[in-house]
Design a protein around this motif. Structure first.
Motif, PDB file in Angstrom:
ATOM      1  N   SER A  90       0.834  -1.208   0.000  1.00 58.82           N
ATOM      2  CA  SER A  90       0.000   0.000   0.000  1.00 58.82           C
ATOM      3  C   SER A  90       0.868   1.257   0.000  1.00 58.82           C
ATOM      4  O   SER A  90       0.526   2.254  -0.647  1.00 58.82           O
ATOM      5  N   GLU A  91       2.009   1.200   0.702  1.00 60.07           N
ATOM      6  CA  GLU A  91       2.919   2.356   0.639  1.00 60.07           C
ATOM      7  C   GLU A  91       3.445   2.542  -0.779  1.00 60.07           C
ATOM      8  O   GLU A  91       3.523   3.658  -1.290  1.00 60.07           O
ATOM      9  N   THR A  92       3.797   1.416  -1.424  1.00 56.61           N
ATOM     10  CA  THR A  92       4.308   1.491  -2.802  1.00 56.61           C
ATOM     11  C   THR A  92       3.248   2.071  -3.731  1.00 56.61           C
ATOM     12  O   THR A  92       3.543   2.947  -4.558  1.00 56.61           O
ATOM     13  N   ALA A  93       2.017   1.582  -3.568  1.00 58.57           N
ATOM     14  CA  ALA A  93       0.944   2.076  -4.439  1.00 58.57           C
ATOM     15  C   ALA A  93       0.766   3.581  -4.255  1.00 58.57           C
ATOM     16  O   ALA A  93       0.660   4.332  -5.237  1.00 58.57           O
ATOM     17  N   VAL A 132       1.377   6.148  -7.292  1.00 59.82           N
ATOM     18  CA  VAL A 132       0.281   6.955  -7.845  1.00 59.82           C
ATOM     19  C   VAL A 132       0.581   8.446  -7.691  1.00 59.82           C
ATOM     20  O   VAL A 132       0.500   9.222  -8.654  1.00 59.82           O
ATOM     21  N   LEU A 133       0.984   8.842  -6.463  1.00 61.10           N
ATOM     22  CA  LEU A 133       1.259  10.270  -6.250  1.00 61.10           C
ATOM     23  C   LEU A 133       2.431  10.732  -7.127  1.00 61.10           C
ATOM     24  O   LEU A 133       2.372  11.778  -7.776  1.00 61.10           O
ATOM     25  N   GLY A 134       3.485   9.905  -7.157  1.00 63.59           N
ATOM     26  CA  GLY A 134       4.675  10.279  -7.937  1.00 63.59           C
ATOM     27  C   GLY A 134       4.363  10.375  -9.420  1.00 63.59           C
ATOM     28  O   GLY A 134       4.812  11.298 -10.102  1.00 63.59           O
ATOM     29  N   SER A 135       3.570   9.437  -9.932  1.00 65.90           N
ATOM     30  CA  SER A 135       3.259   9.435 -11.366  1.00 65.90           C
ATOM     31  C   SER A 135       2.360  10.608 -11.729  1.00 65.90           C
ATOM     32  O   SER A 135       2.600  11.300 -12.719  1.00 65.90           O
ATOM     33  N   VAL A 136       1.325  10.821 -10.921  1.00 65.74           N
ATOM     34  CA  VAL A 136       0.406  11.919 -11.227  1.00 65.74           C
ATOM     35  C   VAL A 136       1.170  13.245 -11.214  1.00 65.74           C
ATOM     36  O   VAL A 136       1.079  14.058 -12.152  1.00 65.74           O
ATOM     37  N   ALA A 166       7.082   9.059   0.999  1.00 71.74           N
ATOM     38  CA  ALA A 166       7.832  10.217   0.517  1.00 71.74           C
ATOM     39  C   ALA A 166       9.083   9.784  -0.231  1.00 71.74           C
ATOM     40  O   ALA A 166       9.425  10.337  -1.290  1.00 71.74           O
ATOM     41  N   LEU A 167       9.751   8.760   0.301  1.00 73.24           N
ATOM     42  CA  LEU A 167      10.981   8.297  -0.346  1.00 73.24           C
ATOM     43  C   LEU A 167      10.664   7.678  -1.714  1.00 73.24           C
ATOM     44  O   LEU A 167      11.327   7.977  -2.714  1.00 73.24           O
ATOM     45  N   GLY A 168       9.633   6.829  -1.758  1.00 72.53           N
ATOM     46  CA  GLY A 168       9.218   6.244  -3.042  1.00 72.53           C
ATOM     47  C   GLY A 168       8.813   7.326  -4.033  1.00 72.53           C
ATOM     48  O   GLY A 168       9.202   7.310  -5.196  1.00 72.53           O
ATOM     49  N   GLY A 191       9.126   3.565 -12.851  1.00 72.06           N
ATOM     50  CA  GLY A 191       8.705   4.291 -11.653  1.00 72.06           C
ATOM     51  C   GLY A 191       8.112   3.371 -10.603  1.00 72.06           C
ATOM     52  O   GLY A 191       8.345   3.551  -9.403  1.00 72.06           O
ATOM     53  N   LEU A 192       7.383   2.363 -11.038  1.00 69.63           N
ATOM     54  CA  LEU A 192       6.755   1.434 -10.103  1.00 69.63           C
ATOM     55  C   LEU A 192       7.822   0.635  -9.355  1.00 69.63           C
ATOM     56  O   LEU A 192       7.774   0.491  -8.127  1.00 69.63           O
TER      57      LEU A 192
END
Ligand SMILES: Nc1ncnc2c1ncn2[C@@H]1O[C@H](COP(=O)(O)OP(=O)(O)OP(=O)(O)O)[C@@H](O)[C@H]1O
Ligand SMILES: [Mg+2]
Lengths: 256, 264
Positions: free
Chosen positions: A70-73, A77-81, A132-134, A191-192
């Motif tokens: 869930s942290e990765t997701a 999602v936030l990073g990609s958007v 945040a790190l991801g 990115g994933l």
């Protein structure tokens, strides 16, 4: 023969399985006879026993994986958007890119894991510091790919759209953006994997939950079999995520 | 479609074009293309044909001279003007049908109208069964057929074509020339057709204009009195065509020789 059929040919598959089994047997033998100290390499039978126990019986691995995933997701999602949004903004308004370039380049060349202590300080031991790190990894990868993709649009396509009477907005959304999708997608795929890297890294450094935390706990207590079990599980997770992205990509980009 | 001289002709007066860096690409061009006329411009590579076409299309800013096209000044995206290039420029993420429909989509034509028109045209160019194919699954010739259909899908009275068949093999080229002539016969438009193939120019056009090597000047303007409708492939064996062809060829040589004497 194309690479696809070669990879899937039965002879190769059989050879791969046979050599994997041989490798595991050799490993098992080395550990059992103590040719190599099992403290360092574990023992396959015990690794699989641990895997079985922690996946099907007490489900420790699954519970921790839920945290990590869930942290990765969230990071992905936030990073990609954000990456796509900033990328498109940069392409549409170049002055913004020029303005933001120095801090972005500096952040992007920084080894992101070095930010972990700061994130822990800011966001605490919980999931947010991992997200945040991801995010910091995924964001720049997706941003760079979005910009590269949108910039490399074929100029003849743009000229033709202009001649067909398309306005700026239509050209941007119907030509530039769509033509960038393949490049954006390879950014998303990478990115994933990097979101997972960031999250696991964060968990290893300091955390209460997650596969990274479990990994460092097991290693600190010399539970080598457990460490290998988690690693196998992570590898399987990584491959599954990659395959999932490939499947989505193959569907969306079936015109390629 | 009713073509009117005022809204379907192209008028070029004393046009010069100098690229930054000092390359003079067009020199004092004056030319009138009448409504419904099929006019070809031939000339050696680099003589300024594309430049002249892009000036008319409004893709290059006109600085010296006057151009009136379809009753207005050149501007990219005008509905009165259709444009086709040597490269098919199909959007790879759209099927053949969607590519043909795209032109109308950009111009706000209702979907049902566009779809009907696009299917009709794909049938005309012989690709009815390939509607749902993506460009990657079409041959060069088929892709250029789709591009032809797309160009004709708009009701633009004026068509600008820059060597649309320049990248095709001889056989496919003959086929597509016939497809173009059929479409044009069915709905007359004003066509400005650029090529460096004299054979192509003579078989297709009402008039052939020859440009000199750079800086491109117009050195010959020849009417082609072949009857319509024409079949490009049938013409290849027609003695009358060959007579006209060699006539045009000698006029061209004449022009080039005179040009040679004028040159410093
Ligand atoms: N954007 C540009 N900037 C500077 N010079 C240019 C530019 N485009 C074309 N030229 C020059 O103008 C001249 C005419 O070019 P143009 O493309 O009009 O030739 P053409 O007759 O269409 O040639 P071809 O048959 O090879 O297509 C060339 O010599 C070229 O070097
Ligand atoms: Mg040209």
């Amino acid at each position: 023969m194309n690479p696809e059929t070669r990879r899937n040919s039965p002879t190769v598959l059989i050879l791969q399985i046979v050599s994997l089994v041989l490798f595991l047997l050799l490993w098992e033998w080395a550990a059992k006879t103590r040719a190599v100290d099992p403290l360092f390499i574990g023992q396959p039978s015990k690794i699989f026993a641990y895997l079985y126990q922690s996946v099907f019986v007490d489900q420790v691995l699954l519970k921790e994986a839920v945290w990590t995933l869930s942290e990765t997701a969230a990071a992905f999602v936030l990073g990609s958007v954000a990456g796509i949004a900033f990328g498109l903004l940069f392409v549409l308004y170049e002055p913004i890119e020029r303005f933001l370039d120095p801090p972005f380049s500096a952040l992007n060349s920084l080894p992101r894991i070095a930010l972990a202590p700061l994130f822990l300080l800011w966001f605490g031991l919980g999931p947010i510091s991992k997200i945040a790190l991801g995010f910091s990894l995924t964001f720049f990868i997706v941003l760079n790919n979005t910009v590269a993709g949108a910039r490399s649009v074929d100029s003849d396509w743009i000229i033709l759209a202009r001649m067909l009477g398309a306005g700026k907005a239509k050209i941007f959304f119907k030509v530039t953006l769509i033509s960038a999708v393949p490049t954006i997608f390879s950014g998303l795929r990478l990115g994933l994997i990097y979101a997972l890297l960031g999250v696991i890294g964060g968990e290893i450094i300091a955390s209460q939950y997650g596969l990274g935390q479990l990994l460092s706990l097991l290693a600190n207590t010399f539970e080598t079999n457990g460490v290998f079990a988690v690693l196998f599980f992570l590898a399987a997770l990584g491959v599954t995520l990659s395959k999932l992205m490939s499947a989505i990509e193959a569907y969306l980009l079936r015109w390629r | 479609m009713q073509l009117e001289e005022r809204t379907a002709s192209i008028d070029i007066e004393n046009v010069n074009h100098l690229f930054p860096g000092g390359v003079r690409a067009v020199s004092d061009a004056t030319l009138r293309i009448h409504a419904g006329e099929f006019l070809s411009i031939v000339g050696p590579s680099g003589c300024g044909k594309t430049t002249l076409l892009n000036l008319i299309a409004g893709l290059i800013e006109l600085r010296d001279g006057r151009i009136s096209v379809a009753g207005g000044s050149p501007r990219a995206g005008r509905h009165e003007v259709a444009y086709m290039l040597a490269r098919d420029c199909l959007y790879p993420w759209r099927t053949a049908l969607e590519n043909v429909m795209m032109a109308g989509e950009f111009r706000g034509v209702p979907k049902a109208t566009r779809m009907k028109r696009a299917k009709e045209l794909l049938g005309h160019v012989g690709l009815a069964e390939f509607e749902d194919h993506y460009p990657k699954a079409l041959s060069h010739g088929m892709r250029q057929r789709v591009a032809l259909a797309r160009t004709f899908s708009l009701d633009s009275p004026v068509m600008l074509m820059d060597e649309p068949f320049g990248a095709l093999d001889a056989q496919t080229k003959l086929q597509l020339e016939d497809v173009l002539l059929d479409l044009w016969n069915a709905e007359k438009r004003t066509v400005l057709f650029i090529t460096h193939d004299l054979n192509e120019a003579v078989t297709m056009s009402d008039r052939v204009v020859v440009m000199s090597p750079r800086p491109g000047r117009i050195i010959a303007d020849i009417s082609i009195p072949l009857p319509r409708p024409r079949s490009v492939r049938a013409l290849q064996k027609d003695p009358h065509y060959h007579e006209i062809y060699s006539n045009v060829w000698s006029r061209l040589e004449e022009g080039l020789n005179q040009e040679g004497r004028h040159a410093p």
